[in-house]
Design a protein around this motif. Sequence first.
Motif, PDB file in Angstrom:
ATOM      1  N   SER A   8       0.845  -1.187   0.000  1.00  0.00           N
ATOM      2  CA  SER A   8       0.000   0.000   0.000  1.00  0.00           C
ATOM      3  C   SER A   8       0.880   1.235   0.000  1.00  0.00           C
ATOM      4  CB  SER A   8      -0.915  -0.008   1.229  1.00  0.00           C
ATOM      5  OG  SER A   8      -0.136   0.034   2.417  1.00  0.00           O
ATOM      6  N   SER A   9       0.253   2.420   0.011  1.00  0.00           N
ATOM      7  CA  SER A   9       1.028   3.662  -0.055  1.00  0.00           C
ATOM      8  C   SER A   9       1.861   3.878   1.202  1.00  0.00           C
ATOM      9  CB  SER A   9       0.079   4.851  -0.259  1.00  0.00           C
ATOM     10  OG  SER A   9      -0.856   4.917   0.809  1.00  0.00           O
ATOM     11  N   SER A  10       1.508   3.221   2.313  1.00  0.00           N
ATOM     12  CA  SER A  10       2.325   3.363   3.520  1.00  0.00           C
ATOM     13  C   SER A  10       3.672   2.672   3.364  1.00  0.00           C
ATOM     14  CB  SER A  10       1.580   2.778   4.731  1.00  0.00           C
ATOM     15  OG  SER A  10       1.333   1.394   4.541  1.00  0.00           O
ATOM     16  N   ARG A  11       3.759   1.743   2.408  1.00  0.00           N
ATOM     17  CA  ARG A  11       5.034   1.052   2.156  1.00  0.00           C
ATOM     18  C   ARG A  11       5.684   1.500   0.850  1.00  0.00           C
ATOM     19  NH1 ARG A  11       3.461  -5.147   4.032  1.00  0.00           N
ATOM     20  NH2 ARG A  11       4.167  -4.944   6.192  1.00  0.00           N
ATOM     21  N   GLU A  44      -1.211   2.516  -6.697  1.00  0.00           N
ATOM     22  CA  GLU A  44      -2.429   2.148  -5.996  1.00  0.00           C
ATOM     23  C   GLU A  44      -2.190   0.895  -5.149  1.00  0.00           C
ATOM     24  OE1 GLU A  44      -5.582   1.536  -8.709  1.00  0.00           O
ATOM     25  OE2 GLU A  44      -5.471   3.557  -9.601  1.00  0.00           O
ATOM     26  N   PRO A  45      -3.017   0.653  -4.122  1.00  0.00           N
ATOM     27  CA  PRO A  45      -2.899  -0.612  -3.393  1.00  0.00           C
ATOM     28  C   PRO A  45      -3.091  -1.783  -4.345  1.00  0.00           C
ATOM     29  CG  PRO A  45      -4.290   0.925  -2.184  1.00  0.00           C
ATOM     30  CD  PRO A  45      -4.028   1.547  -3.523  1.00  0.00           C
ATOM     31  N   GLY A  46      -2.168  -2.719  -4.316  1.00  0.00           N
ATOM     32  CA  GLY A  46      -2.217  -3.812  -5.276  1.00  0.00           C
ATOM     33  C   GLY A  46      -1.794  -3.394  -6.664  1.00  0.00           C
ATOM     34  N   LYS A  80       4.375  -2.512 -17.323  1.00  0.00           N
ATOM     35  CA  LYS A  80       3.303  -2.021 -18.174  1.00  0.00           C
ATOM     36  C   LYS A  80       1.947  -2.071 -17.487  1.00  0.00           C
ATOM     37  CE  LYS A  80       1.187  -2.775 -22.729  1.00  0.00           C
ATOM     38  NZ  LYS A  80       1.237  -3.569 -23.979  1.00  0.00           N
ATOM     39  N   ARG A  81       1.669  -3.175 -16.784  1.00  0.00           N
ATOM     40  CA  ARG A  81       0.347  -3.348 -16.180  1.00  0.00           C
ATOM     41  C   ARG A  81       0.272  -2.825 -14.741  1.00  0.00           C
ATOM     42  NH1 ARG A  81      -2.875  -3.665 -20.418  1.00  0.00           N
ATOM     43  NH2 ARG A  81      -2.002  -5.102 -21.972  1.00  0.00           N
ATOM     44  N   ASP A  82       1.335  -2.208 -14.259  1.00  0.00           N
ATOM     45  CA  ASP A  82       1.263  -1.599 -12.928  1.00  0.00           C
ATOM     46  C   ASP A  82       0.240  -0.466 -12.937  1.00  0.00           C
ATOM     47  OD1 ASP A  82       3.174  -3.288 -12.004  1.00  0.00           O
ATOM     48  OD2 ASP A  82       4.831  -1.838 -12.121  1.00  0.00           O
ATOM     49  N   LYS A  83      -0.340  -0.210 -11.787  1.00  0.00           N
ATOM     50  CA  LYS A  83      -1.339   0.861 -11.659  1.00  0.00           C
ATOM     51  C   LYS A  83      -0.705   2.003 -10.856  1.00  0.00           C
ATOM     52  CE  LYS A  83      -5.274  -2.301 -11.899  1.00  0.00           C
ATOM     53  NZ  LYS A  83      -5.678  -1.859 -13.240  1.00  0.00           N
ATOM     54  N   ALA A  84      -0.208   2.992 -11.606  1.00  0.00           N
ATOM     55  CA  ALA A  84       0.451   4.135 -10.968  1.00  0.00           C
ATOM     56  C   ALA A  84      -0.580   5.097 -10.384  1.00  0.00           C
ATOM     57  CB  ALA A  84       1.344   4.862 -11.968  1.00  0.00           C
ATOM     58  N   GLN A  85      -0.125   5.870  -9.428  1.00  0.00           N
ATOM     59  CA  GLN A  85      -0.975   6.894  -8.802  1.00  0.00           C
ATOM     60  C   GLN A  85      -0.117   8.143  -8.624  1.00  0.00           C
ATOM     61  OE1 GLN A  85      -4.182   6.271  -5.597  1.00  0.00           O
ATOM     62  NE2 GLN A  85      -2.375   6.837  -4.434  1.00  0.00           N
ATOM     63  N   ASN A  86      -0.380   9.153  -9.428  1.00  0.00           N
ATOM     64  CA  ASN A  86       0.471  10.340  -9.442  1.00  0.00           C
ATOM     65  C   ASN A  86       0.125  11.345  -8.352  1.00  0.00           C
ATOM     66  OD1 ASN A  86       0.046   9.725 -12.781  1.00  0.00           O
ATOM     67  ND2 ASN A  86       2.110   9.737 -11.919  1.00  0.00           N
ATOM     68  N   PHE A  87      -1.055  11.228  -7.764  1.00  0.00           N
ATOM     69  CA  PHE A  87      -1.444  12.166  -6.707  1.00  0.00           C
ATOM     70  C   PHE A  87      -2.148  11.407  -5.605  1.00  0.00           C
ATOM     71  CE2 PHE A  87      -4.858  14.770  -4.836  1.00  0.00           C
ATOM     72  CZ  PHE A  87      -4.078  15.721  -4.192  1.00  0.00           C
ATOM     73  N   GLU A  88      -1.811  11.747  -4.394  1.00  0.00           N
ATOM     74  CA  GLU A  88      -2.466  11.148  -3.231  1.00  0.00           C
ATOM     75  C   GLU A  88      -2.673  12.216  -2.179  1.00  0.00           C
ATOM     76  OE1 GLU A  88      -1.880   7.372  -0.191  1.00  0.00           O
ATOM     77  OE2 GLU A  88      -0.130   8.523  -0.860  1.00  0.00           O
TER      78      GLU A  88
END
Length: 782
Positions: free
Chosen positions: A659-662, A667-669, A767-775
């Motif tokens: 998760s984002s804490s680690r 995104e989580p997963g 390629k299939r990772d789910k990035a998250q640019n803002f939290e």
Amino acid sequence: MTDNNNARRTGKTPLRHVLASTAAILAIGFSTTYTFVPTQAAAQSYTFTNVSIEGNRRIEAGTILSYAGIARGETVSGGELNAAYQRIQESGLFESVEIVPQGSTLVIRVVEYPTVNTISIEGNRRINDEDLQPLVGSVPRRVYSPTQAEADADAIAGAYAQQGRVAARVTPKVIRRSENRIDLVFEVFEGGVAEVERIGFVGNDQYSDRRLRRAIETKQAGLLRALISSDTFIEDRVRFDRQLLQDFYAARGYVDFRVTGVNSELSRERDGYTITFNVEEGQQFRFGGVNVSSDLAEVNIPAFRNAVRVRPGQVYSPALIERDIARLERLAIREGLDFIRVEPQISRNDRDLTLNVDYVLTRGERIFVERIDIEGNTTTLDRVVRRQFDTVEGDPFNPREIRETAERIRALGFFANAEVEAREGSTPEQVIVDVDVEEQPTGSISFGGSYSTNNGFGLSLGFSERNFLGRGQQLSFNFSSGVDNQRYSFGFTEPALLGRDLAFGLDLSYYESNQDNAEYNTAIGTLSPSLTFPIAENADLQVRYTLRYSDLTIPGSSDIGRIVREEADRGELYESSVGYTLSYDTRRTGLDPTAGILLEFGQDFGGLGGDTSFIQTRARAVAQRLVMNEEVTLRASVEGGALHYDGDGSRVTDRFLLSSSRMRGFEPGGIGPREFDDPNDIDDALGGNYFAVARFEAEFPLGLPEEYGITGGAFYDVGNLWGLDETNSDVLYEDGSFRHVVGVSLFWNTPLGPLRFNFSEALEKEKRDKAQNFEFTISTDF
């Protein structure tokens, strides 16, 4: 005329009118008295065969005569008559007194002060009557005293000043009643809060104003000033800030530091203060030579030298010397040496700015602890306070241990005030230790809201009690709910099981989730009792047993991959395991006040009954340091874990997920092994049996006013998640690869909760990772 009209309308007589009347009566009394005294009063003498007392209603004539000190038939001078007058007046029982010689009769005329009928406080809204009444020294059904009433008004105004309401005014007024009685009313004008508009420092070169403001309790008024209590001006707090500054500099080697003065200026509107601390920093000193010596033949000097932790070249700190003294005295007890005292002799070398320390072991006085008396604890049991003592009745008395005990009692958080003092006992060789405490609330009910870009809005309810039934035990219940999950938890801790330095904990939790991204539901329940005990100065060991229930279900309409579907077919599973965690933490008790580390290593072994057999291992290392004159905080952490299941292997509910804490930036997963089948719309995060993450972060000021609570940050994360027990051709990234993320953060520390905004960019990802640019996260208790 206006005051007279008000008095007639309200029935209240202003105190200044009472005092004015009293003064007038006294003036008349003096005039009347000396009307009968000739000019040569010093030579005039009187002999009275009779004394007449007039005007007394409650006070017995004999009492007045005893104050006067004049007996019938006694020859007295004019000066002695004046002294008699003074004694009667100073008794505080009369508004006015006259002494009039009339031939052979001495006439004493008095006007008694009225009796207080009732006492009330009006106009107070910020402080309840129950809190103000104990400050009032005037007592109903006793004689009214204007002096006492004024003192009571000052005490009430002082209580408001402690809340920062320095403009508060309290006026005592009297309402006349029949039979020489009055009602005493304290009229309160509360006024507004005087805020601290600015805190400045003069003479500080090594540390900025911003850093020193973080070291004191008083704060500048910020954006949300209505919710901040520490930005009000309280004189006692400012005095305490002087000591905090002294401790701050002393811990960093500035032994000559002193606060030369504090200027507190009130604005013309009386609603704000400007506080300026004038300081002299001096030079920073380090430890030079460190030695242990003693004239006692039974002292093993090499053993005591090995117990010393201070090393030459370290920045000098009195706290480090105190810890060495404690180690040496504990060693003396283990060696069977009683009444050993460690006296640090410090010699100064101004040329190279060092302080040489010689720990001298001497034989102290043979003084024993006779008993320990505890007062003020109406709820907390005596044993909770007593177990903070390393000393019991009959032990040798050690002043340093008593000081440390006082700190431990205060650190419990159960008491608003705690004083520990020693006094002479029944013999000079014994002392009695008095503990005087003032209890404060230790329970809380919290209602919280949360929001994150991953889980949306959430609600949390909680109850906690830090001193359950006065036994020092901790009890907590918590419930939290998000868009697609709910968590229930219960925690209980006994910090001193069987009266020993052994903590017993019991944790129960139940978690349900509907994983929209994986289209399966989970239910996990956990029961875990544990024991925690110290094994070294900064090291603890926890041993535990865990019973875990897990269930994995798939809704009928879900498009789910083969791996998760097969894991769900295993149904409900129970796991029974034992484990331990070894931790070493110097973040609060280390040698360097600007740095600290945390090391943790733990394992759980499943197979003690239950449906599965496994070994789970986790390790973590965290370090933090303040640099650039403590303006910038650097943090680094390395964390990893490994999971090995026998038999059918692990399930997605067992494996690690980042998760984002680690791992920020995803995104989580969002990273790790996943089963992907585009035609069938399958994209399941599977987690991994192994993970490794390193995080590096810097937090720094942005140049904004400190009272805004806004700082900036930059971070770099690198991590990997890999490993499955079962795989197929649709599984991606099972072998793993390291992802790299950089980003910047904006921190806003508000009274409503800490807000954090993360802006990130993945430098390397699959390629299939789910990035998250803002939290964006906020966690609030209100």
